[in-house]
Design a protein around this motif. Structure first.
Motif, PDB file in Angstrom:
ATOM      1  N   ALA A 114      36.283  40.097  39.806  1.00 54.12           N
ATOM      2  CA  ALA A 114      37.401  40.940  40.262  1.00 54.12           C
ATOM      3  C   ALA A 114      38.392  40.176  41.126  1.00 54.12           C
ATOM      4  CB  ALA A 114      36.870  42.154  41.018  1.00 54.12           C
ATOM      5  N   THR A 115      37.940  39.103  41.765  1.00 52.25           N
ATOM      6  CA  THR A 115      38.829  38.335  42.630  1.00 52.25           C
ATOM      7  C   THR A 115      39.238  36.995  42.025  1.00 52.25           C
ATOM      8  OG1 THR A 115      36.956  37.335  43.806  1.00 52.25           O
ATOM      9  CG2 THR A 115      37.861  39.401  44.702  1.00 52.25           C
ATOM     10  N   GLN A 120      42.317  37.940  36.999  1.00 54.67           N
ATOM     11  CA  GLN A 120      43.314  38.900  37.495  1.00 54.67           C
ATOM     12  C   GLN A 120      44.645  38.760  36.763  1.00 54.67           C
ATOM     13  OE1 GLN A 120      43.438  38.216  41.756  1.00 54.67           O
ATOM     14  NE2 GLN A 120      42.087  39.959  42.123  1.00 54.67           N
ATOM     15  N   GLU A 121      45.069  37.538  36.532  1.00 55.00           N
ATOM     16  CA  GLU A 121      46.334  37.289  35.821  1.00 55.00           C
ATOM     17  C   GLU A 121      46.285  37.892  34.413  1.00 55.00           C
ATOM     18  OE1 GLU A 121      48.153  33.519  33.427  1.00 55.00           O
ATOM     19  OE2 GLU A 121      47.241  33.086  35.367  1.00 55.00           O
ATOM     20  N   LYS A 124      46.263  41.736  34.545  1.00 52.65           N
ATOM     21  CA  LYS A 124      47.611  42.256  34.817  1.00 52.65           C
ATOM     22  C   LYS A 124      48.460  42.225  33.543  1.00 52.65           C
ATOM     23  CE  LYS A 124      51.549  41.694  37.908  1.00 52.65           C
ATOM     24  NZ  LYS A 124      52.126  40.911  39.015  1.00 52.65           N
ATOM     25  N   ASN A 129      41.501  46.239  33.743  1.00 56.99           N
ATOM     26  CA  ASN A 129      40.823  45.759  34.944  1.00 56.99           C
ATOM     27  C   ASN A 129      40.061  44.462  34.619  1.00 56.99           C
ATOM     28  OD1 ASN A 129      38.006  46.345  34.236  1.00 56.99           O
ATOM     29  ND2 ASN A 129      38.534  48.509  34.496  1.00 56.99           N
ATOM     30  N   PRO A 130      39.691  43.686  35.632  1.00 58.18           N
ATOM     31  CA  PRO A 130      39.012  42.412  35.385  1.00 58.18           C
ATOM     32  C   PRO A 130      37.715  42.554  34.579  1.00 58.18           C
ATOM     33  CG  PRO A 130      39.850  42.448  37.615  1.00 58.18           C
ATOM     34  CD  PRO A 130      40.047  43.848  37.059  1.00 58.18           C
TER      35      PRO A 130
END
Length: 193
Positions: A114-115, A120-121, A124, A129-130
């Motif tokens: 998730a981080t 994340q890119e 998006k 979601n991741p």
């Protein structure tokens, strides 16, 4: 047994590990083929519709066949994620039509996708979601996926991975996340003889 739980057969029975954790015992190979012969018997009797292995390297599977297995494992369930990608196992299983099944596809929270900036890119970009990105990556690599959650919402969003596709650039970026310490703590299939 299936009789005790009121079923006529099992869908799938897996031999769970090729050996005890990190074992280099010389008897492991003989134990594997002996256990596999029992699973072949179950399959031949119709007690299970499929038989397979879990946490086996391509070496372990080939040894089964060399040692007299008459049925090739139908499934190999391995730990797999964007961080843990056993390329040789994947290639072997795919070339032998063995279904790959990923467990712990999100790293059980140890490796926090998730981080991760790359994940994340891509999330998006696809408005996902991741976790969905990580699961879709494995799906496109040819895996079936076993995941679990106590969240009804998470279970629902995990199913939404069938409604989008990662492009080649996404797949390359996610493949590049593979690392030698990508497991959440289980031994490598290569650490067992």
């Amino acid at each position: 047994s299936f009789v005790q739980i009121g079923l006529g057969y099992f869908d799938l029975v897996l031999m769970h590990w090729p050996a005890t954790m990190n074992s280099r015992n010389n008897d492991n190979r003989a134990r594997r083929i002996a256990a596999w012969k029992v699973l072949e018997h179950y399959y031949e009797r119709g007690w299970t519709k499929a038989i397979g292995v879990s946490n086996f390297s391509e070496i372990h599977i080939q040894q089964l066949m060399d040692d007299g297995a008459t049925i090739l494992p139908m499934v190999n369930q391995i730990e797999a994620s964007v961080y843990l990608q056993y390329t040789n196992i994947i290639q072997y299983c795919q070339s032998h039509n063995i279904v790959l099944q990923a467990y712990s596809p999100l790293g059980r929270g140890i490796n926090d996708i998730a981080t991760d900036a790359v994940v994340q890119e891509i999330a998006k970009k696809h408005k996902r979601n991741p976790g969905q990105i990580a699961l879709r990556f494995l799906l496109q690599k040819g895996f079936t996926i076993t995941s679990l959650s106590t969240s009804a919402e998470r279970l629902r969003t995990n199913q939404d991975i069938f409604f989008f596709e990662l492009d080649d650039s996404d797949m390359e970026k996610l493949s590049a996340l593979a690392r030698s310490d990508g497991s959440w703590g289980l031994p490598s299939p290569y650490d067992m003889s």
